[in-house]
Motif scaffolding. Structure first.
Motif, PDB file in Angstrom:
ATOM      1  N   GLN A  68      -7.266 -58.620  24.706  1.00  0.00           N
ATOM      2  CA  GLN A  68      -7.907 -57.305  24.744  1.00  0.00           C
ATOM      3  C   GLN A  68      -8.681 -56.544  25.838  1.00  0.00           C
ATOM      4  O   GLN A  68      -9.077 -56.352  26.770  1.00  0.00           O
ATOM      5  CB  GLN A  68      -8.094 -56.421  23.270  1.00  0.00           C
ATOM      6  N   ARG A  69     -10.097 -57.833  25.625  1.00  0.00           N
ATOM      7  CA  ARG A  69     -11.312 -58.295  26.584  1.00  0.00           C
ATOM      8  C   ARG A  69     -10.806 -57.861  27.701  1.00  0.00           C
ATOM      9  O   ARG A  69     -10.612 -58.507  28.877  1.00  0.00           O
ATOM     10  CB  ARG A  69     -12.420 -58.549  26.236  1.00  0.00           C
ATOM     11  N   ALA A  70     -10.041 -59.268  27.763  1.00  0.00           N
ATOM     12  CA  ALA A  70      -9.701 -59.643  29.341  1.00  0.00           C
ATOM     13  C   ALA A  70      -9.085 -59.592  29.919  1.00  0.00           C
ATOM     14  O   ALA A  70      -8.827 -59.123  30.797  1.00  0.00           O
ATOM     15  CB  ALA A  70      -8.752 -61.476  28.737  1.00  0.00           C
ATOM     16  N   LEU A  71      -7.795 -58.131  29.551  1.00  0.00           N
ATOM     17  CA  LEU A  71      -7.154 -57.735  29.654  1.00  0.00           C
ATOM     18  C   LEU A  71      -7.385 -56.695  30.505  1.00  0.00           C
ATOM     19  O   LEU A  71      -7.442 -56.007  31.499  1.00  0.00           O
ATOM     20  CB  LEU A  71      -5.542 -57.451  28.686  1.00  0.00           C
ATOM     21  N   HIS A  72      -8.593 -55.960  29.582  1.00  0.00           N
ATOM     22  CA  HIS A  72      -9.168 -54.685  29.878  1.00  0.00           C
ATOM     23  C   HIS A  72     -10.595 -55.111  31.040  1.00  0.00           C
ATOM     24  O   HIS A  72     -10.137 -53.849  32.288  1.00  0.00           O
ATOM     25  CB  HIS A  72     -10.335 -54.141  28.730  1.00  0.00           C
ATOM     26  N   ARG A  73     -11.223 -56.281  31.420  1.00  0.00           N
ATOM     27  CA  ARG A  73     -11.661 -56.655  32.687  1.00  0.00           C
ATOM     28  C   ARG A  73     -10.683 -56.239  33.670  1.00  0.00           C
ATOM     29  O   ARG A  73     -10.910 -56.748  34.705  1.00  0.00           O
ATOM     30  CB  ARG A  73     -12.331 -58.874  32.469  1.00  0.00           C
ATOM     31  N   ARG A  74      -9.625 -57.681  33.155  1.00  0.00           N
ATOM     32  CA  ARG A  74      -8.468 -57.257  34.775  1.00  0.00           C
ATOM     33  C   ARG A  74      -8.276 -56.198  35.465  1.00  0.00           C
ATOM     34  O   ARG A  74      -8.246 -56.429  36.448  1.00  0.00           O
ATOM     35  CB  ARG A  74      -7.183 -58.388  34.489  1.00  0.00           C
ATOM     36  N   TRP A  75      -8.080 -55.087  34.066  1.00  0.00           N
ATOM     37  CA  TRP A  75      -7.529 -53.796  34.830  1.00  0.00           C
ATOM     38  C   TRP A  75      -8.864 -53.093  35.215  1.00  0.00           C
ATOM     39  O   TRP A  75      -8.076 -51.938  36.504  1.00  0.00           O
ATOM     40  CB  TRP A  75      -6.988 -53.377  34.037  1.00  0.00           C
ATOM     41  N   GLN A  76      -9.873 -53.445  34.694  1.00  0.00           N
ATOM     42  CA  GLN A  76     -10.906 -53.087  35.295  1.00  0.00           C
ATOM     43  C   GLN A  76     -11.720 -53.112  36.698  1.00  0.00           C
ATOM     44  O   GLN A  76     -11.458 -52.323  38.383  1.00  0.00           O
ATOM     45  CB  GLN A  76     -12.587 -52.670  34.827  1.00  0.00           C
ATOM     46  N   ALA A  77     -10.716 -54.904  37.159  1.00  0.00           N
ATOM     47  CA  ALA A  77     -11.005 -55.451  38.279  1.00  0.00           C
ATOM     48  C   ALA A  77     -10.015 -55.098  39.258  1.00  0.00           C
ATOM     49  O   ALA A  77     -10.589 -54.877  40.463  1.00  0.00           O
ATOM     50  CB  ALA A  77     -11.695 -56.494  38.200  1.00  0.00           C
ATOM     51  N   ASP A  78      -8.754 -54.757  38.849  1.00  0.00           N
ATOM     52  CA  ASP A  78      -7.760 -54.089  39.917  1.00  0.00           C
ATOM     53  C   ASP A  78      -7.017 -53.236  38.727  1.00  0.00           C
ATOM     54  O   ASP A  78      -6.542 -53.494  38.221  1.00  0.00           O
ATOM     55  CB  ASP A  78      -6.872 -55.611  39.959  1.00  0.00           C
ATOM     56  N   PRO A  79      -7.880 -52.426  39.253  1.00  0.00           N
ATOM     57  CA  PRO A  79      -6.513 -50.740  38.859  1.00  0.00           C
ATOM     58  C   PRO A  79      -5.178 -51.034  38.788  1.00  0.00           C
ATOM     59  O   PRO A  79      -4.323 -49.782  37.980  1.00  0.00           O
ATOM     60  CB  PRO A  79      -7.502 -49.690  39.300  1.00  0.00           C
ATOM     61  N   SER A  80      -4.787 -51.417  39.643  1.00  0.00           N
ATOM     62  CA  SER A  80      -3.076 -51.138  40.138  1.00  0.00           C
ATOM     63  C   SER A  80      -2.070 -51.662  39.321  1.00  0.00           C
ATOM     64  O   SER A  80      -1.191 -51.665  38.489  1.00  0.00           O
ATOM     65  CB  SER A  80      -3.184 -51.931  41.580  1.00  0.00           C
ATOM     66  N   GLN A  81      -3.248 -53.195  38.847  1.00  0.00           N
ATOM     67  CA  GLN A  81      -2.094 -53.888  37.448  1.00  0.00           C
ATOM     68  C   GLN A  81      -2.279 -53.523  36.014  1.00  0.00           C
ATOM     69  O   GLN A  81      -2.111 -53.653  35.213  1.00  0.00           O
ATOM     70  CB  GLN A  81      -3.148 -54.826  37.064  1.00  0.00           C
ATOM     71  N   ALA A  82      -3.244 -51.960  35.785  1.00  0.00           N
ATOM     72  CA  ALA A  82      -3.262 -51.230  34.970  1.00  0.00           C
ATOM     73  C   ALA A  82      -1.907 -50.649  34.358  1.00  0.00           C
ATOM     74  O   ALA A  82      -1.271 -49.956  35.567  1.00  0.00           O
ATOM     75  CB  ALA A  82      -4.510 -50.316  34.664  1.00  0.00           C
ATOM     76  N   PRO A  83      -1.543 -50.638  33.031  1.00  0.00           N
ATOM     77  CA  PRO A  83      -0.588 -49.861  32.530  1.00  0.00           C
ATOM     78  C   PRO A  83      -0.483 -48.512  32.360  1.00  0.00           C
ATOM     79  O   PRO A  83      -1.684 -47.221  32.831  1.00  0.00           O
ATOM     80  CB  PRO A  83      -0.220 -50.366  30.858  1.00  0.00           C
ATOM     81  N   THR A  84       1.007 -48.157  33.141  1.00  0.00           N
ATOM     82  CA  THR A  84       0.472 -46.404  33.315  1.00  0.00           C
ATOM     83  C   THR A  84       1.253 -46.160  32.311  1.00  0.00           C
ATOM     84  O   THR A  84       1.239 -44.587  32.476  1.00  0.00           O
ATOM     85  CB  THR A  84       0.986 -46.131  34.921  1.00  0.00           C
ATOM     86  N   GLU A  85       2.108 -46.708  31.711  1.00  0.00           N
ATOM     87  CA  GLU A  85       2.982 -45.999  30.636  1.00  0.00           C
ATOM     88  C   GLU A  85       2.129 -45.827  28.922  1.00  0.00           C
ATOM     89  O   GLU A  85       1.653 -46.865  29.179  1.00  0.00           O
ATOM     90  CB  GLU A  85       4.176 -46.217  30.351  1.00  0.00           C
ATOM     91  N   PRO A  86       1.796 -45.091  28.491  1.00  0.00           N
ATOM     92  CA  PRO A  86       2.017 -44.621  27.431  1.00  0.00           C
ATOM     93  C   PRO A  86       2.295 -45.953  26.214  1.00  0.00           C
ATOM     94  O   PRO A  86       3.356 -45.736  26.292  1.00  0.00           O
ATOM     95  CB  PRO A  86       1.682 -43.349  26.809  1.00  0.00           C
ATOM     96  N   THR A  87       1.604 -46.077  25.413  1.00  0.00           N
ATOM     97  CA  THR A  87       1.644 -47.356  24.285  1.00  0.00           C
ATOM     98  C   THR A  87       0.996 -46.542  23.024  1.00  0.00           C
ATOM     99  O   THR A  87       0.627 -45.916  22.895  1.00  0.00           O
ATOM    100  CB  THR A  87       0.906 -48.576  24.478  1.00  0.00           C
ATOM    101  N   ASP A  88       2.188 -46.219  22.063  1.00  0.00           N
ATOM    102  CA  ASP A  88       2.270 -45.783  21.259  1.00  0.00           C
ATOM    103  C   ASP A  88       1.219 -47.056  19.617  1.00  0.00           C
ATOM    104  O   ASP A  88       2.112 -47.898  19.193  1.00  0.00           O
ATOM    105  CB  ASP A  88       3.605 -45.831  20.311  1.00  0.00           C
TER     106      ASP A  88
END
Length: 228
Positions: free
Chosen positions: A136-156
């Protein structure tokens, strides 16, 4: 003779090194985009349904007992991608002590119900939880560095946790049926083989590979004393 703690750490390091050497290219702090989807109820349990009886078996039998633990650990790790997506952009922290207490309490109860050692089961699940947070932390670091890679659809998150609970049940049962393998002298070596095979079959990226090694750290237990 059973491996020392330093020997076990060397084997886990070897697992990560071998796996990373054969992994596809990618930055260590940047796992691939979230790909897993929740499986149908009952699917997770199928990985361990053929578990052997709880008695001393040859090394190849130990491998059959430990593979479900590695496979279910990898499946649990893949849910971390969905948990990270559900928490992204919200006030939900990656560290959730109350949720962790609930999980550990539940698996301890399940362990008693199926004849597993609650203490050993909780120890294994503490590693599972830490490995999940690593992804989880690795993914959040990735998305912070490159917001274009961040999820755009909500997850339940509730639906993801329901899937995690199903995986947890499978893991508890796999722990119960694998005690002979987990306390065997060559457990570390057999577990290393099972982990590398699982990484290859699941095509885990470097971050998930390292997290898998972290999740399996407490699987091999001290040998059961004679007369227990």
């Amino acid at each position: 003779m059973r491996l020392t703690n330093s020997g076990r750490r060397m084997l886990i390091t070897a697992f990560a090194t071998i796996a990373l050497a054969t992994a596809t290219s990618g930055a260590l702090a940047a796992p691939g985009p979230a790909q897993p989807t929740a499986s149908a109820p009952g699917t997770v349990a199928s990985a361990h349904d053929a578990g052997t009886a709880r008695h001393v078996v040859p090394v190849h039998g130990h491998g059959a007992q430990l593979r479900p633990l590695a496979e279910l650990s990898a499946r649990r790790l893949l849910t971390a991608d969905l948990v990270a997506a559900a928490k992204w952009g919200t006030e939900s922290p990656i560290d959730d002590p109350e949720r962790e207490r609930q999980v550990l309490k539940a698996v301890a109860r399940q362990a008693r119900e199926v004849g597993a050692d609650p203490k050993a089961t909780v120890g294994i699940f503490r590693d599972q939880i830490e490995a999940n947070k690593l992804v989880q932390r690795a993914l959040h670091r990735r998305w912070q560095a490159d917001p274009s890679q961040a999820p755009t659809e909500p997850t339940d998150l509730a639906a993801v946790r329901a899937e995690i609970n199903r995986v947890n049940g499978g893991l508890v049962r796999a722990i119960a049926t694998s005690e002979p393998a987990r306390t065997a002298p060559l457990c570390d070596v057999v577990l290393l083989t099972a982990g590398v095979r699982t990484r290859q079959e699941q095509a885990l990226d470097p971050v998930h590979t390292l997290a898998l090694a972290r999740s399996l750290r407490s699987v091999c237990a001290p040998p059961v004393a004679a007369g227990r």
